[in-house]
Design an enzyme around this catalytic site. Sequence first.
Site, mmCIF file in Angstrom:
data_model
loop_
_atom_site.group_PDB
_atom_site.id
_atom_site.type_symbol
_atom_site.label_atom_id
_atom_site.label_comp_id
_atom_site.label_asym_id
_atom_site.label_seq_id
_atom_site.Cartn_x
_atom_site.Cartn_y
_atom_site.Cartn_z
ATOM 1 N N ASP A 131 43.407 44.637 48.914
ATOM 2 C CA ASP A 131 42.067 44.063 49.156
ATOM 3 C C ASP A 131 41.827 42.949 48.147
ATOM 4 O O ASP A 131 42.457 42.910 47.076
ATOM 5 C CB ASP A 131 41.019 45.189 48.985
ATOM 6 C CG ASP A 131 39.671 44.869 49.650
ATOM 7 O OD1 ASP A 131 39.064 43.840 49.308
ATOM 8 O OD2 ASP A 131 39.232 45.676 50.486
ATOM 9 N N ASP A 191 44.947 38.921 49.163
ATOM 10 C CA ASP A 191 44.147 38.154 50.115
ATOM 11 C C ASP A 191 45.019 38.035 51.361
ATOM 12 O O ASP A 191 46.099 37.424 51.309
ATOM 13 C CB ASP A 191 43.812 36.770 49.533
ATOM 14 C CG ASP A 191 42.991 35.923 50.500
ATOM 15 O OD1 ASP A 191 42.989 36.223 51.717
ATOM 16 O OD2 ASP A 191 42.370 34.953 50.039
ATOM 17 N N VAL A 192 44.568 38.605 52.479
ATOM 18 C CA VAL A 192 45.423 38.672 53.680
ATOM 19 C C VAL A 192 45.784 37.299 54.237
ATOM 20 O O VAL A 192 46.699 37.185 55.058
ATOM 21 C CB VAL A 192 44.791 39.533 54.802
ATOM 22 C CG1 VAL A 192 44.660 40.989 54.379
ATOM 23 C CG2 VAL A 192 43.452 38.964 55.268
ATOM 24 N N ASN A 198 43.159 46.118 58.493
ATOM 25 C CA ASN A 198 41.731 46.406 58.664
ATOM 26 C C ASN A 198 40.819 45.328 58.098
ATOM 27 O O ASN A 198 39.682 45.188 58.539
ATOM 28 C CB ASN A 198 41.439 47.759 57.992
ATOM 29 C CG ASN A 198 39.968 47.983 57.734
ATOM 30 O OD1 ASN A 198 39.210 48.332 58.638
ATOM 31 N ND2 ASN A 198 39.537 47.740 56.489
ATOM 32 N N TYR A 246 34.234 35.416 65.669
ATOM 33 C CA TYR A 246 34.561 36.844 65.547
ATOM 34 C C TYR A 246 35.143 37.357 66.863
ATOM 35 O O TYR A 246 36.189 38.012 66.881
ATOM 36 C CB TYR A 246 33.309 37.630 65.161
ATOM 37 C CG TYR A 246 33.570 39.084 64.827
ATOM 38 C CD1 TYR A 246 34.160 39.451 63.616
ATOM 39 C CD2 TYR A 246 33.233 40.103 65.717
ATOM 40 C CE1 TYR A 246 34.397 40.787 63.306
ATOM 41 C CE2 TYR A 246 33.465 41.436 65.413
ATOM 42 C CZ TYR A 246 34.044 41.773 64.209
ATOM 43 O OH TYR A 246 34.276 43.094 63.900
ATOM 44 N N LYS A 295 38.944 38.644 67.215
ATOM 45 C CA LYS A 295 39.157 40.069 67.489
ATOM 46 C C LYS A 295 39.856 40.276 68.841
ATOM 47 O O LYS A 295 40.650 41.209 68.998
ATOM 48 C CB LYS A 295 37.831 40.831 67.425
ATOM 49 C CG LYS A 295 37.277 40.948 66.007
ATOM 50 C CD LYS A 295 38.219 41.744 65.106
ATOM 51 C CE LYS A 295 37.637 41.990 63.733
ATOM 52 N NZ LYS A 295 38.541 42.789 62.875
ATOM 53 N N THR A 335 28.699 50.610 57.425
ATOM 54 C CA THR A 335 29.512 50.101 56.309
ATOM 55 C C THR A 335 28.718 48.999 55.606
ATOM 56 O O THR A 335 27.712 48.517 56.141
ATOM 57 C CB THR A 335 30.830 49.495 56.830
ATOM 58 O OG1 THR A 335 30.503 48.318 57.592
ATOM 59 C CG2 THR A 335 31.618 50.461 57.697
HETATM 60 N N1 LIG Z 1 31.485 48.194 60.664
HETATM 61 C C1 LIG Z 1 31.485 47.923 61.959
HETATM 62 O O1 LIG Z 1 30.489 48.177 62.656
HETATM 63 C C2 LIG Z 1 32.697 47.358 62.630
HETATM 64 C C3 LIG Z 1 32.724 47.308 64.033
HETATM 65 C C4 LIG Z 1 33.853 46.787 64.674
HETATM 66 C C5 LIG Z 1 34.930 46.346 63.932
HETATM 67 N N2 LIG Z 1 34.873 46.407 62.563
HETATM 68 C C6 LIG Z 1 36.028 45.919 61.841
HETATM 69 O O2 LIG Z 1 36.476 46.910 60.938
HETATM 70 C C7 LIG Z 1 37.050 46.298 59.784
HETATM 71 C C8 LIG Z 1 36.373 46.837 58.543
HETATM 72 O O3 LIG Z 1 34.984 46.568 58.644
HETATM 73 P P1 LIG Z 1 33.920 47.152 57.600
HETATM 74 O O4 LIG Z 1 32.656 47.270 58.354
HETATM 75 O O5 LIG Z 1 34.474 48.313 56.877
HETATM 76 O O6 LIG Z 1 33.788 45.864 56.641
HETATM 77 P P2 LIG Z 1 33.362 45.734 55.099
HETATM 78 O O7 LIG Z 1 32.871 44.340 54.938
HETATM 79 O O8 LIG Z 1 32.433 46.833 54.736
HETATM 80 O O9 LIG Z 1 34.757 45.909 54.356
HETATM 81 C C9 LIG Z 1 35.763 44.943 54.560
HETATM 82 C C10 LIG Z 1 36.777 44.985 53.438
HETATM 83 O O10 LIG Z 1 37.712 43.921 53.687
HETATM 84 C C11 LIG Z 1 37.948 43.217 52.475
HETATM 85 N N3 LIG Z 1 38.362 41.844 52.770
HETATM 86 C C12 LIG Z 1 37.625 40.835 53.279
HETATM 87 N N4 LIG Z 1 38.340 39.710 53.340
HETATM 88 C C13 LIG Z 1 39.573 40.001 52.860
HETATM 89 C C14 LIG Z 1 40.759 39.254 52.654
HETATM 90 N N5 LIG Z 1 40.818 37.934 52.942
HETATM 91 N N6 LIG Z 1 41.850 39.879 52.168
HETATM 92 C C15 LIG Z 1 41.795 41.197 51.845
HETATM 93 N N7 LIG Z 1 40.700 41.951 51.988
HETATM 94 C C16 LIG Z 1 39.591 41.361 52.494
HETATM 95 C C17 LIG Z 1 36.607 43.282 51.742
HETATM 96 O O11 LIG Z 1 36.768 43.043 50.340
HETATM 97 C C18 LIG Z 1 36.150 44.708 52.063
HETATM 98 O O12 LIG Z 1 36.642 45.651 51.117
HETATM 99 C C19 LIG Z 1 36.867 44.781 59.977
HETATM 100 O O13 LIG Z 1 38.036 44.228 60.507
HETATM 101 C C20 LIG Z 1 35.737 44.707 60.983
HETATM 102 O O14 LIG Z 1 35.750 43.522 61.721
HETATM 103 C C21 LIG Z 1 33.789 46.899 61.906
#
Ligand SMILES: NC(=O)c1ccc[n+]([C@@H]2O[C@H](COP(=O)([O-])OP(=O)(O)OC[C@H]3O[C@@H](n4cnc5c(N)ncnc54)[C@H](O)[C@@H]3O)[C@@H](O)[C@H]2O)c1
Length: 241
Positions: free
Chosen positions: A37, A55-56, A82, A148, A152, A183
């Site tokens: 992360d 950083d991905v 993720n 987005y 996605k 989250t």
């Molecule tokens: N929470 C939701 O409702 C939801 C719904 C559908 C999909 N998602 C997907 O699930 C995944 C996680 O979502 P979440 O809600 O836990 O998000 P979040 O923002 O709470 O956590 C995301 C994490 O990704 C890390 N991150 C961001 N950019 C990064 C990078 N360039 N390199 C490495 N790490 C990085 C952040 O530091 C954070 O720890 C995402 O892909 C999101 O699109 C979430």
Amino acid sequence: MARLTGKTAIITGGARGIGRATAELFAEEGATVIIADIHEPDAVNNPAISFVPLDVTQLDSWQTLVDSVLAQHGRIDILVNNAGLVGSYEPITKIDLDDWHRIVEVNQTGVFYGMRAVIPAMQAQHAGSIVNVSSIWGIVGSSGVAAYQASKAAVRMMSKNAALSYVDDGIRVNSLHPGLASTPMIAAQDDAITADVIASTPMKRAADPREIAYGALFLASDEASYVTGIELPVDGGYTAP
Ligand SMILES: NC(=O)c1ccc[n+]([C@@H]2O[C@H](COP(=O)([O-])OP(=O)(O)OC[C@H]3O[C@@H](n4cnc5c(N)ncnc54)[C@H](O)[C@@H]3O)[C@@H](O)[C@H]2O)c1
């Protein structure tokens, strides 16, 4: 016997939210977990979970991560791509171009880089499971959120492409499509958008991140040994209508 005993898993974006819940669940199920992360996770008390900065969007950093995991653990059984961000709620004609490129870079190119970096190790093992986290908004449309949705949806098809390209290498690739989960990402979004998504969710509630993590656990585990190229919604019924 735990469901991931003896397996090594990399989880991107595992510092918080869905990634963090997945890291904790995988460790409870016997996996050695590497959280990758841009932010260091708070209060990790489980010795099975370690943190590597990543950083991905940086392919070189991915290679460094893969080399260090192989040197330390000898194999990579599971990759959960993720890390992601919503980034902008604007439609095509209004989205800032820098936002567009950044969102695609993290959500789509980051997943591509992850698979590109990890697949050779999985080919050498002739085994591996990749779980790419997409979204309900990678399956059904919504107004706004142009980058987005595009990124996605790309994750969904990249997963099917990889599933078919590497099936003979013993590698399974699937996409996971969460509905609204409580989250930090969602806490930061406009309450009206969150209320709207909940109203469109047949279960009329947000998911606990652990409920999403159970979907990742199934796809990552050997219980899914005959499952590749699927899209698994864990969404309270959002995509059913
Ligand atoms: N929470 C939701 O409702 C939801 C719904 C559908 C999909 N998602 C997907 O699930 C995944 C996680 O979502 P979440 O809600 O836990 O998000 P979040 O923002 O709470 O956590 C995301 C994490 O990704 C890390 N991150 C961001 N950019 C990064 C990078 N360039 N390199 C490495 N790490 C990085 C952040 O530091 C954070 O720890 C995402 O892909 C999101 O699109 C979430």
